[in-house]
Structures are given as structure tokens and as C-alpha cells.
Scaffold this motif. Structure first.
Motif, mmCIF file in Angstrom:
data_model
loop_
_atom_site.group_PDB
_atom_site.id
_atom_site.type_symbol
_atom_site.label_atom_id
_atom_site.label_comp_id
_atom_site.label_asym_id
_atom_site.label_seq_id
_atom_site.Cartn_x
_atom_site.Cartn_y
_atom_site.Cartn_z
ATOM 1 N N ILE A 73 0.859 -1.182 0.000
ATOM 2 C CA ILE A 73 0.000 0.000 0.000
ATOM 3 C C ILE A 73 0.897 1.234 0.000
ATOM 4 O O ILE A 73 1.776 1.362 0.845
ATOM 5 N N ASP A 74 0.667 2.121 -0.975
ATOM 6 C CA ASP A 74 1.336 3.418 -1.022
ATOM 7 C C ASP A 74 0.271 4.465 -0.787
ATOM 8 O O ASP A 74 -0.786 4.423 -1.436
ATOM 9 N N VAL A 75 0.544 5.399 0.112
ATOM 10 C CA VAL A 75 -0.441 6.438 0.417
ATOM 11 C C VAL A 75 0.264 7.785 0.532
ATOM 12 O O VAL A 75 1.331 7.883 1.114
ATOM 13 N N ASP A 76 -0.341 8.798 -0.097
ATOM 14 C CA ASP A 76 0.159 10.170 -0.027
ATOM 15 C C ASP A 76 -0.627 10.909 1.044
ATOM 16 O O ASP A 76 -1.862 10.853 1.051
ATOM 17 N N ILE A 77 0.105 11.597 1.947
ATOM 18 C CA ILE A 77 -0.579 12.352 3.000
ATOM 19 C C ILE A 77 -0.015 13.762 3.105
ATOM 20 O O ILE A 77 1.106 14.032 2.678
ATOM 21 N N VAL A 78 -0.817 14.638 3.673
ATOM 22 C CA VAL A 78 -0.401 15.987 4.057
ATOM 23 C C VAL A 78 -0.524 16.031 5.569
ATOM 24 O O VAL A 78 -1.534 15.589 6.129
ATOM 25 N N ILE A 79 0.524 16.545 6.217
ATOM 26 C CA ILE A 79 0.497 16.575 7.674
ATOM 27 C C ILE A 79 0.309 18.003 8.184
ATOM 28 O O ILE A 79 0.493 18.963 7.453
ATOM 29 N N THR A 80 -0.041 18.080 9.454
ATOM 30 C CA THR A 80 -0.236 19.365 10.115
ATOM 31 C C THR A 80 1.124 19.948 10.496
ATOM 32 O O THR A 80 1.978 19.248 11.036
ATOM 33 N N TYR A 81 1.304 21.222 10.228
ATOM 34 C CA TYR A 81 2.543 21.922 10.542
ATOM 35 C C TYR A 81 2.840 21.852 12.033
ATOM 36 O O TYR A 81 1.943 21.943 12.866
ATOM 37 N N GLY A 82 4.109 21.656 12.361
ATOM 38 C CA GLY A 82 4.530 21.628 13.755
ATOM 39 C C GLY A 82 4.619 20.227 14.340
ATOM 40 O O GLY A 82 5.022 20.060 15.483
ATOM 41 N N LYS A 83 4.252 19.241 13.589
ATOM 42 C CA LYS A 83 4.311 17.855 14.054
ATOM 43 C C LYS A 83 5.528 17.165 13.446
ATOM 44 O O LYS A 83 6.013 17.558 12.384
ATOM 45 N N SER A 84 6.012 16.112 14.059
ATOM 46 C CA SER A 84 7.149 15.351 13.552
ATOM 47 C C SER A 84 6.714 14.518 12.338
ATOM 48 O O SER A 84 5.836 13.655 12.442
ATOM 49 N N VAL A 85 7.345 14.782 11.210
ATOM 50 C CA VAL A 85 7.016 14.075 9.968
ATOM 51 C C VAL A 85 7.230 12.572 10.133
ATOM 52 O O VAL A 85 6.358 11.764 9.789
ATOM 53 N N VAL A 86 8.374 12.195 10.664
ATOM 54 C CA VAL A 86 8.705 10.774 10.809
ATOM 55 C C VAL A 86 7.753 10.086 11.781
ATOM 56 O O VAL A 86 7.262 8.984 11.497
ATOM 57 N N SER A 87 7.455 10.719 12.898
ATOM 58 C CA SER A 87 6.553 10.117 13.886
ATOM 59 C C SER A 87 5.158 9.900 13.316
ATOM 60 O O SER A 87 4.561 8.838 13.500
ATOM 61 N N ILE A 88 4.652 10.897 12.613
ATOM 62 C CA ILE A 88 3.311 10.775 12.033
ATOM 63 C C ILE A 88 3.292 9.668 10.982
ATOM 64 O O ILE A 88 2.363 8.863 10.930
ATOM 65 N N ALA A 89 4.331 9.604 10.146
ATOM 66 C CA ALA A 89 4.397 8.557 9.113
ATOM 67 C C ALA A 89 4.435 7.169 9.745
ATOM 68 O O ALA A 89 3.761 6.248 9.274
ATOM 69 N N GLU A 90 5.208 7.021 10.826
ATOM 70 C CA GLU A 90 5.281 5.722 11.497
ATOM 71 C C GLU A 90 3.941 5.335 12.119
ATOM 72 O O GLU A 90 3.517 4.174 12.035
ATOM 73 N N VAL A 91 3.279 6.292 12.757
ATOM 74 C CA VAL A 91 1.963 6.016 13.349
ATOM 75 C C VAL A 91 0.961 5.662 12.245
ATOM 76 O O VAL A 91 0.151 4.746 12.398
ATOM 77 N N ALA A 92 1.035 6.371 11.120
ATOM 78 C CA ALA A 92 0.142 6.082 9.991
ATOM 79 C C ALA A 92 0.384 4.672 9.456
ATOM 80 O O ALA A 92 -0.568 3.925 9.202
ATOM 81 N N GLN A 93 1.654 4.286 9.296
ATOM 82 C CA GLN A 93 1.969 2.929 8.834
ATOM 83 C C GLN A 93 1.378 1.879 9.764
ATOM 84 O O GLN A 93 0.724 0.928 9.317
ATOM 85 N N THR A 94 1.609 2.049 11.050
ATOM 86 C CA THR A 94 1.111 1.086 12.030
ATOM 87 C C THR A 94 -0.415 1.027 12.027
ATOM 88 O O THR A 94 -1.003 -0.063 12.068
ATOM 89 N N ALA A 95 -1.062 2.182 11.958
ATOM 90 C CA ALA A 95 -2.530 2.221 11.949
ATOM 91 C C ALA A 95 -3.089 1.500 10.732
ATOM 92 O O ALA A 95 -4.064 0.745 10.835
#
Length: 121
Positions: A73-95
Motif C-alpha cells: 500500500i502506497d499512500v500520499d498524506i499531508v500533515i499538520t505543521y509543527g508535528k514530527s514528519v517521521v513520527s506521524i508517518a510511522e503512526v500512519a503505517q502502524t494504523a
């Protein structure tokens, strides 16, 4: 019979269960709704304020099913400014992995998260 490339096939005792890519994409959208810091699915150029994490977002989700039933699965996301890019990506992968496994029973999953933008909400 259904085209194997468009479906994940689960062989059960009484026959096979075919799960469409569209079903998996819907599960991905729902899983990402619960990830704090994911603003939308897709690139900023595709951003539509009325559909932050809705059905039209599924265009930014690509699902490949191999002959051995391994799903990528490949997914493109936009994140909220001020958050850790790597942390959000890892949480998204796990979810995504947890949701797809729990709902479909598919265990062979690779998830690639592409952070395509950052936005101030």
C-alpha cells in the motif's frame, strides 16, 4: 472468476474470499482518520477542504497485490505543521497495517507513506 490482481484472495476451508482493492482503500482512509497530525490524504494540489479524509482521497492510495498475495500500500498524506514528519508517518503505517490485518485478515502487508505536504490548519 475475479481478476486476481484486483483482489486479495483469502483461501478458507469452505472456499475463497476475494477482497477488492477498493475495500482495502476504504479501510486505509478510515485508519488515517484516527491518526493525529494527518491533515489530509493526497498532495496539497489535490486538497479539497470539503473532503479532507473522504472518499475522493482514495485516488492517493495505490494498492498492489502480488501473485503470492502480498499487499503493498502506497499512500500520499499531508500533515499538520509543527508535528514530527517521521513520527506521524510511522503512526500512519502502524494504523494502516493494524486496520487492514484486523478487518481483512491479510497479514502480508507493506505500507509506504509519502508525506507530500505540510499545512497549517
Amino acid at each position: 472468476m475475479a481478476d486476481q490482481k484486483n483482489y486479495v484472495c483469502k483461501v478458507e476451508e469452505n472456499g475463497s474470499v476475494m477482497i477488492s482493492r477498493d475495500v482495502i482503500a476504504s479501510i486505509v482512509v478510515q485508519a488515517l482518520k484516527d491518526v493525529k497530525g494527518v491533515f489530509s490524504i493526497g498532495s496539497r494540489s489535490n486538497y479539497d477542504a470539503s473532503d479532507r479524509l473522504g472518499k475522493r482521497s482514495e485516488k492517493a492510495i495505490r494498492i498492489a497485490v502480488s501473485d503470492k498475495n502480498v499487499t503493498t500500500i502506497d499512500v500520499d498524506i499531508v500533515i499538520t505543521y509543527g508535528k514530527s514528519v517521521v513520527s506521524i508517518a510511522e503512526v500512519a503505517q502502524t494504523a494502516i497495517i493494524n486496520a487492514v490485518e484486523a478487518i481483512t485478515g491479510v497479514k502480508s502487508i507493506a505500507v509506504n507513506v509519502h508525506v507530500c505536504g505540510i499545512i497549517r490548519p
